[in-house]
Write a protein that holds these residues in place. Sequence first.
Motif, mmCIF file in Angstrom:
data_model
loop_
_atom_site.group_PDB
_atom_site.id
_atom_site.type_symbol
_atom_site.label_atom_id
_atom_site.label_comp_id
_atom_site.label_asym_id
_atom_site.label_seq_id
_atom_site.Cartn_x
_atom_site.Cartn_y
_atom_site.Cartn_z
ATOM 1 N N LYS A 45 0.823 -1.210 0.000
ATOM 2 C CA LYS A 45 0.000 0.000 0.000
ATOM 3 C C LYS A 45 0.856 1.258 0.000
ATOM 4 O O LYS A 45 0.335 2.372 0.043
ATOM 5 N N GLY A 46 2.189 1.088 -0.009
ATOM 6 C CA GLY A 46 3.074 2.248 -0.082
ATOM 7 C C GLY A 46 3.165 3.055 1.195
ATOM 8 O O GLY A 46 3.482 4.251 1.171
ATOM 9 N N ILE A 47 2.893 2.412 2.334
ATOM 10 C CA ILE A 47 2.938 3.123 3.618
ATOM 11 C C ILE A 47 4.372 3.541 3.948
ATOM 12 O O ILE A 47 5.318 2.785 3.734
ATOM 13 N N MET A 48 4.520 4.753 4.470
ATOM 14 C CA MET A 48 5.812 5.255 4.923
ATOM 15 C C MET A 48 5.645 5.812 6.339
ATOM 16 O O MET A 48 4.634 6.434 6.657
ATOM 17 N N ILE A 49 6.636 5.572 7.183
ATOM 18 C CA ILE A 49 6.670 6.130 8.539
ATOM 19 C C ILE A 49 7.882 7.044 8.613
ATOM 20 O O ILE A 49 9.015 6.589 8.622
ATOM 21 N N ASP A 50 7.635 8.367 8.625
ATOM 22 C CA ASP A 50 8.730 9.337 8.563
ATOM 23 C C ASP A 50 9.653 9.047 7.378
ATOM 24 O O ASP A 50 10.882 8.980 7.509
ATOM 25 N N ASN A 51 9.053 8.829 6.218
ATOM 26 C CA ASN A 51 9.757 8.607 4.950
ATOM 27 C C ASN A 51 10.551 7.306 4.900
ATOM 28 O O ASN A 51 11.428 7.150 4.038
ATOM 29 N N ILE A 52 10.276 6.390 5.808
ATOM 30 C CA ILE A 52 10.926 5.077 5.803
ATOM 31 C C ILE A 52 9.837 4.010 5.837
ATOM 32 O O ILE A 52 8.870 4.126 6.596
ATOM 33 N N THR A 53 9.970 2.970 5.027
ATOM 34 C CA THR A 53 8.946 1.933 4.972
ATOM 35 C C THR A 53 8.924 1.126 6.274
ATOM 36 O O THR A 53 9.953 0.964 6.932
ATOM 37 N N PRO A 54 7.762 0.591 6.644
ATOM 38 C CA PRO A 54 7.687 -0.258 7.834
ATOM 39 C C PRO A 54 8.627 -1.464 7.738
ATOM 40 O O PRO A 54 9.208 -1.873 8.748
ATOM 41 N N GLY A 55 8.780 -2.016 6.532
ATOM 42 C CA GLY A 55 9.675 -3.158 6.360
ATOM 43 C C GLY A 55 11.111 -2.814 6.686
ATOM 44 O O GLY A 55 11.822 -3.590 7.333
ATOM 45 N N LYS A 56 11.554 -1.639 6.241
ATOM 46 C CA LYS A 56 12.937 -1.234 6.544
ATOM 47 C C LYS A 56 13.096 -0.916 8.024
ATOM 48 O O LYS A 56 14.150 -1.195 8.613
ATOM 49 N N ARG A 57 12.064 -0.334 8.643
ATOM 50 C CA ARG A 57 12.156 -0.051 10.078
ATOM 51 C C ARG A 57 12.304 -1.354 10.867
ATOM 52 O O ARG A 57 13.082 -1.423 11.831
ATOM 53 N N ALA A 58 11.557 -2.384 10.471
ATOM 54 C CA ALA A 58 11.685 -3.685 11.135
ATOM 55 C C ALA A 58 13.073 -4.258 10.920
ATOM 56 O O ALA A 58 13.722 -4.728 11.860
ATOM 57 N N THR A 59 13.554 -4.203 9.685
ATOM 58 C CA THR A 59 14.878 -4.732 9.360
ATOM 59 C C THR A 59 15.975 -4.029 10.156
ATOM 60 O O THR A 59 16.868 -4.672 10.717
ATOM 61 N N ASP A 60 15.917 -2.710 10.202
ATOM 62 C CA ASP A 60 16.958 -1.944 10.905
ATOM 63 C C ASP A 60 16.969 -2.268 12.397
ATOM 64 O O ASP A 60 18.044 -2.380 13.010
ATOM 65 N N ALA A 61 15.769 -2.422 12.998
ATOM 66 C CA ALA A 61 15.700 -2.731 14.432
ATOM 67 C C ALA A 61 16.268 -4.115 14.716
ATOM 68 O O ALA A 61 17.021 -4.316 15.688
ATOM 69 N N VAL A 62 15.927 -5.076 13.872
ATOM 70 C CA VAL A 62 16.400 -6.458 14.063
ATOM 71 C C VAL A 62 17.902 -6.552 13.829
ATOM 72 O O VAL A 62 18.637 -7.204 14.583
ATOM 73 N N LYS A 63 18.393 -5.910 12.785
ATOM 74 C CA LYS A 63 19.833 -5.907 12.501
ATOM 75 C C LYS A 63 20.616 -5.340 13.684
ATOM 76 O O LYS A 63 21.614 -5.935 14.126
ATOM 77 N N ALA A 64 20.149 -4.205 14.212
ATOM 78 C CA ALA A 64 20.846 -3.576 15.331
ATOM 79 C C ALA A 64 20.900 -4.505 16.537
ATOM 80 O O ALA A 64 21.933 -4.605 17.211
ATOM 81 N N THR A 65 19.808 -5.206 16.803
ATOM 82 C CA THR A 65 19.786 -6.112 17.961
ATOM 83 C C THR A 65 20.769 -7.257 17.788
ATOM 84 O O THR A 65 21.566 -7.543 18.690
ATOM 85 N N PHE A 66 20.714 -7.927 16.644
ATOM 86 C CA PHE A 66 21.617 -9.060 16.412
ATOM 87 C C PHE A 66 23.081 -8.624 16.454
ATOM 88 O O PHE A 66 23.948 -9.391 16.893
#
Length: 259
Positions: free
Chosen positions: A25-46
């Motif tokens: 649906k092209g959703i963006m959260i502060d110009n970043i996609t929800p998928g990338k926000r999830a990826t960045d959070a998970v990457k940082a944790t690991f």
Amino acid sequence: MNEDAVVINEAANIYGVIDGVTSLKGIMIDNITPGKRATDAVKATFEQVDKSITLNNATELANASIQTEMEAFNIAINHPKDRFQCCHAVVKLHDKMADYSSSADCVIYTITKENKVTQIVPDYSKKNESDRVKYWQEKYPGVYASNTLPEEMIEALDNAKSTANIPGGYSVMNGDVNFNQSYNRGQFELSNLSHILITTDGFFDIERLGLQKFVQKLIHDGLDAMLEYMIMKELEDIEKIHYPRVKLHDDKAAVLITL
């Protein structure tokens, strides 16, 4: 925006890949996609955990980081589709064994010293996803380039996402504690292995060589060469006919471990 990422934590011997779930649906959260926000959070944790932590604990912490990220943006969760989501495949190396955890369609392969290739997880074929994409492309030409998806398609996608992390459904990192019971986990021996290959679904046997030849070619040519080749093949297939996909270039990430 590339929603895939690699995990490199040499201090903890943890390596792997993450594949953010694209919002159609092209959703963006502060110009970043929800998928990338999830990826960045998970990457940082690991990449921040230390050597003493178990891989299962690290995996569950990574999943919890998505919930923290959603709470920071006051995301209302009325349905699994509303969550930031990604899938993953990671290994933690020990002297003689490797632990692994994975979700959805990220893949872990082992290659023996005799060049035998085994797909550890998941029980998955890239063809399954390609067939689904092809079905919608044929029914609604140009659907993935349009601004509005047909209601029938939205309903099908939402129904599929409603099975996330429940028995009979599929596992996906989305901050839900039910993920902790649904992700793949286990161990395999390292003694007779020469390589471990970990990929997101965008990194696949595009030439249809077969698993054995594909992995051997990848090891011989290297990840960078294979990446460039796959992008070239996708550019040649700009109409997305030979390789049905949502984007012009399916996001790709891969880690090759040489033992």
